[in-house]
Scaffold this motif. Structure first.
Motif, PDB file in Angstrom:
ATOM      1  N   PHE A 309      56.959  16.995 -21.023  1.00 31.59           N
ATOM      2  CA  PHE A 309      56.889  16.067 -20.223  1.00 31.59           C
ATOM      3  C   PHE A 309      58.693  15.713 -19.821  1.00 31.59           C
ATOM      4  O   PHE A 309      59.014  15.471 -18.684  1.00 31.59           O
ATOM      5  N   ALA A 310      59.441  14.935 -21.014  1.00 25.80           N
ATOM      6  CA  ALA A 310      60.390  14.877 -21.296  1.00 25.80           C
ATOM      7  C   ALA A 310      61.017  15.725 -20.672  1.00 25.80           C
ATOM      8  O   ALA A 310      62.417  15.654 -20.235  1.00 25.80           O
ATOM      9  N   GLU A 311      61.312  17.081 -20.802  1.00 25.97           N
ATOM     10  CA  GLU A 311      61.658  18.190 -20.703  1.00 25.97           C
ATOM     11  C   GLU A 311      61.582  18.522 -18.895  1.00 25.97           C
ATOM     12  O   GLU A 311      62.212  18.726 -18.114  1.00 25.97           O
ATOM     13  N   ARG A 312      61.108  18.404 -18.524  1.00 29.48           N
ATOM     14  CA  ARG A 312      60.634  17.844 -16.684  1.00 29.48           C
ATOM     15  C   ARG A 312      61.664  16.379 -16.490  1.00 29.48           C
ATOM     16  O   ARG A 312      61.959  16.514 -15.607  1.00 29.48           O
ATOM     17  N   LEU A 313      61.326  15.729 -16.983  1.00 26.00           N
ATOM     18  CA  LEU A 313      61.907  14.460 -16.998  1.00 26.00           C
ATOM     19  C   LEU A 313      63.808  14.267 -17.057  1.00 26.00           C
ATOM     20  O   LEU A 313      64.281  13.498 -16.049  1.00 26.00           O
ATOM     21  N   LEU A 314      63.708  14.972 -18.056  1.00 31.15           N
ATOM     22  CA  LEU A 314      65.414  15.155 -18.428  1.00 31.15           C
ATOM     23  C   LEU A 314      66.428  16.362 -17.059  1.00 31.15           C
ATOM     24  O   LEU A 314      67.387  15.940 -16.820  1.00 31.15           O
ATOM     25  N   ALA A 315      65.096  16.749 -16.745  1.00 30.81           N
ATOM     26  CA  ALA A 315      65.982  17.776 -15.393  1.00 30.81           C
ATOM     27  C   ALA A 315      65.710  16.774 -14.708  1.00 30.81           C
ATOM     28  O   ALA A 315      66.681  18.029 -13.186  1.00 30.81           O
ATOM     29  N   GLU A 316      65.096  16.205 -13.580  1.00 29.48           N
ATOM     30  CA  GLU A 316      64.866  15.923 -12.962  1.00 29.48           C
ATOM     31  C   GLU A 316      66.087  14.499 -12.726  1.00 29.48           C
ATOM     32  O   GLU A 316      66.649  12.949 -13.091  1.00 29.48           O
ATOM     33  N   PRO A 317      67.001  14.359 -11.740  1.00 31.37           N
ATOM     34  CA  PRO A 317      68.527  14.277 -11.492  1.00 31.37           C
ATOM     35  C   PRO A 317      68.133  12.745 -11.177  1.00 31.37           C
ATOM     36  O   PRO A 317      69.094  11.931 -10.733  1.00 31.37           O
ATOM     37  N   ARG A 318      66.914  12.786 -10.519  1.00 23.71           N
ATOM     38  CA  ARG A 318      66.781  10.975  -9.794  1.00 23.71           C
ATOM     39  C   ARG A 318      66.122  10.171 -10.568  1.00 23.71           C
ATOM     40  O   ARG A 318      65.941   9.089 -10.820  1.00 23.71           O
ATOM     41  N   ILE A 319      65.359  10.101 -12.121  1.00 19.26           N
ATOM     42  CA  ILE A 319      65.291  10.136 -13.004  1.00 19.26           C
ATOM     43  C   ILE A 319      66.289   9.479 -14.286  1.00 19.26           C
ATOM     44  O   ILE A 319      67.452  10.703 -14.522  1.00 19.26           O
TER      45      ILE A 319
END
Length: 364
Positions: A309-319
């Motif tokens: 989950f963290a990998e995807r969140l880190l890659a999302e510029p809106r988060i």
């Protein structure tokens, strides 16, 4: 030296005679006189068993109308002086109301509106010299915007209103919903509604505002160790064995970067991309087989889950900052496997709510 005489305890006959004397007097006395002597006496008198002083009307007056002068005369203890404060004269970080419910329209990613039953929590800070707040003002401020299609912008307007009404520095608003998304089955072509527990949270502290979306994502986790041991039994001994898997829940809390828009559906898609073994809604035999294959292709420990989950969140510029709390509710053990991963200062904490992991249970 003063010698006080001993008061003799009357016997039954004397007590009965005294009661008759008291009743004879009360029969001619005004009720106020009875109450002034001792309000408890009324309970001993015929026809006065529930009487009190003063005598109060027990009939509801449906015609009574409140005018301005009467309203001004009503007591308001919550806005009373600091002398009425109970306990320590100290600041309160959160005070308000929780779980008042109403139907609210929400904007969706496809430009439609969806009306959902919504649980609202609204709180403000309270300075040390103030007794309390009028909590109904939180509700009234929120209801002033309740007919709009809600977004973070509308939440900010509602927050501004009740913050002003209550003359508070810090304020918070949270809205919880069960958000429906139609999901296809894996192979049969069936469709069904998946419901996601989601909360929007708006926080203002020291003039700075923060927008957070919370999502509970429910998935199946197959233990990688159990999978390997099962395959070992098959290959070495011809022994049929099955790996253990279980329903698991991850609570993802993500700060939305200023000026950005993160839809509910966006966060759901992100979670599903990270851990694709989401629990299913509609299944036939071919779907159940497909789900077993999908789990075998994605075995996952709880440590793996929070990092995925963290990998995807880190890659999302809106988060921006985020927190992931995961619980794998094991079918092998009588306890759960849990993990917490945070990014940034918003969710950093040395202490955990003792009941935190207990709340990570999917309510079917």
């Amino acid at each position: 030296m003063n010698v006080q005489g001993r008061i003799e305890t009357p016997d039954n006959d004397e007590a009965r005679a005294a009661l008759e004397t008291l009743r004879a007097w009360a029969a001619k006395a005004d009720p106020v006189e009875v109450a002034q002597l001792d309000p408890a006496i009324a309970r001993l008198l015929p026809g006065h068993a529930l009487s009190n002083y003063p005598d109060l009307s027990r009939d509801y007056d449906a015609q009574f109308s409140v005018d301005d002068s009467y309203k001004a005369s009503l007591p308001d203890l919550q806005n009373g002086p600091a002398s009425l404060i109970v306990g320590a004269n100290t600041r309160i970080e959160h005070v308000g109301i929780s779980n008042f419910r109403l139907p609210v329209r929400f904007k969706t990613r496809d430009n439609g509106d969806l009306t959902l039953e919504t649980s609202v929590t609204g709180t403000v800070s309270l300075e040390a010299d103030k007794k309390g707040i009028n909590m109904s003002r939180v509700m009234r401020s929120f209801y002033a915007h309740a007919e709009k299609s809600f977004s973070f912008e509308v939440m900010e307007a509602a927050l501004d209103d009740y913050k002003d009404d209550l003359d508070s520095f810090d304020a918070r608003l949270m809205m919880r919903v069960s958000f429906p998304v139609k999901r296809p089955s894996l192979r049969s072509g069936l469709e069904g509604w998946q419901y996601y527990d989601i909360a929007l949270e708006l926080i203002e502290v020291a003039g700075e505002r923060c927008k957070v979306i919370h999502l509970d994502y429910v998935y199946s986790s197959t233990c990688p160790c159990s999978l390997e041991l099962s395959e070992h039994a098959r290959s070495m001994r011809g022994q049929l064995a099955t790996p253990h898997s279980q329903r698991s829940v991850a609570r993802i809390s993500a700060v939305v970067e200023p000026g950005k828009c993160l839809w509910f559906e966006d966060l759901i898609d992100l979670a599903r991309a990270a851990v694709p073994t989401e629990t299913q809604v509609m299944v036939k035999r071919e779907d159940e087989q497909a789900f077993a294959e999908l789990n075998a292709a994605n075995p996952i420990f709880v440590e793996d889950a929070v990092r995925a989950f963290a990998e995807r969140l880190l890659a999302e510029p809106r988060i921006g900052d985020f927190r992931i709390v995961a619980s794998h509710q094991e079918s092998l053990h009588s306890h759960d496997a849990v993990a917490v991963l945070t990014e940034g200062p918003t969710f950093a904490s040395a202490s955990l709510d003792p009941k935190l992991f207990a709340t990570l249970i999917h309510q079917g």
